[in-house]
Motif scaffolding. Structure first.
Motif, PDB file in Angstrom:
ATOM      1  N   LYS A 135       0.807  -1.222   0.000  1.00  0.00           N
ATOM      2  CA  LYS A 135       0.000   0.000   0.000  1.00  0.00           C
ATOM      3  C   LYS A 135       0.843   1.275   0.000  1.00  0.00           C
ATOM      4  CE  LYS A 135      -0.940   0.318   4.952  1.00  0.00           C
ATOM      5  NZ  LYS A 135      -2.020   0.399   5.932  1.00  0.00           N
ATOM      6  N   PHE A 136       2.147   1.161   0.305  1.00  0.00           N
ATOM      7  CA  PHE A 136       3.029   2.325   0.317  1.00  0.00           C
ATOM      8  C   PHE A 136       3.864   2.454  -0.953  1.00  0.00           C
ATOM      9  CE2 PHE A 136       2.431   1.326   4.846  1.00  0.00           C
ATOM     10  CZ  PHE A 136       1.811   2.498   5.229  1.00  0.00           C
ATOM     11  N   GLY A 142      -2.760  -4.528  -3.696  1.00  0.00           N
ATOM     12  CA  GLY A 142      -2.579  -3.423  -2.770  1.00  0.00           C
ATOM     13  C   GLY A 142      -2.298  -3.807  -1.333  1.00  0.00           C
ATOM     14  N   ARG A 143      -1.943  -5.067  -1.084  1.00  0.00           N
ATOM     15  CA  ARG A 143      -1.619  -5.468   0.284  1.00  0.00           C
ATOM     16  C   ARG A 143      -0.559  -6.555   0.275  1.00  0.00           C
ATOM     17  NH1 ARG A 143      -6.935  -8.043   2.814  1.00  0.00           N
ATOM     18  NH2 ARG A 143      -5.375  -8.989   4.112  1.00  0.00           N
ATOM     19  N   THR A 146       5.896  -6.278  -0.345  1.00  0.00           N
ATOM     20  CA  THR A 146       6.345  -6.081  -1.720  1.00  0.00           C
ATOM     21  C   THR A 146       7.847  -6.274  -1.848  1.00  0.00           C
ATOM     22  OG1 THR A 146       4.576  -4.521  -2.111  1.00  0.00           O
ATOM     23  CG2 THR A 146       6.399  -4.449  -3.639  1.00  0.00           C
TER      24      THR A 146
END
Length: 149
Positions: free
Chosen positions: A92-93, A132-133, A136
């Motif tokens: 998400k970042f 998105g979660r 990563t």
């Protein structure tokens, strides 16, 4: 170390991290060999830029080496303090993933262009944007708040 061996090592680094790395690797290029004859570390001048993973011989960038590679993950300003603490990068970042696929070693930069660390990319750009979660980038080295590794 003879010139042929240095050229082979530069070729391997170019193959893994892209041909533009060779331009940045010009200068005094030194290779440290272990007691058994295996490659251990690669220096540019007096700075350690790559370490050699013992299991497969792959060159892994250090913080200084991260400045040389073009495989980049850009994170939001909100995530920068957490990466400086040594935490993995969460999806998400992530703002952008450039020139990298899962399994690649990537340099981690903030939106402001500050180098934060280096690690292994786990998710593709498409997965980051769609899911998105999750983690990563698994961080290997990070730059602390005082600027040291």
């Amino acid at each position: 170390m003879d010139q042929l061996t240095k050229d082979i090592i530069r070729g391997v680094i170019s193959y893994i991290y892209g041909p533009d790395v060779l331009k940045r690797l010009s200068g005094e290029f030194r290779i440290e060999v272990g007691k058994t004859g295996g490659l251990r570390r690669i220096y540019l001048g007096n700075k350690l830029v790559f370490t050699i993973r013992a299991s497969d011989g792959r060159p892994l960038p250090t913080i200084e080496g991260a400045r040389l590679i073009d495989r980049i993950v850009v994170v939001s300003r909100d995530a920068a303090p957490f990466v400086r603490q040594g935490r993995s990068v969460m999806a998400k970042f992530v703002v952008d993933v450039r020139n990298a696929v899962p399994g690649d070693e990537v340099a981690i930069y903030s939106e402001d262009g500050e180098l934060l660390g280096v690690g292994r990319l786990v998710l593709s750009k498409e997965e980051v944007l769609s899911v998105g979660r999750g983690v990563t980038v698994k961080l290997r080295h990070h730059v602390r708040d005082n600027g040291e590794k």
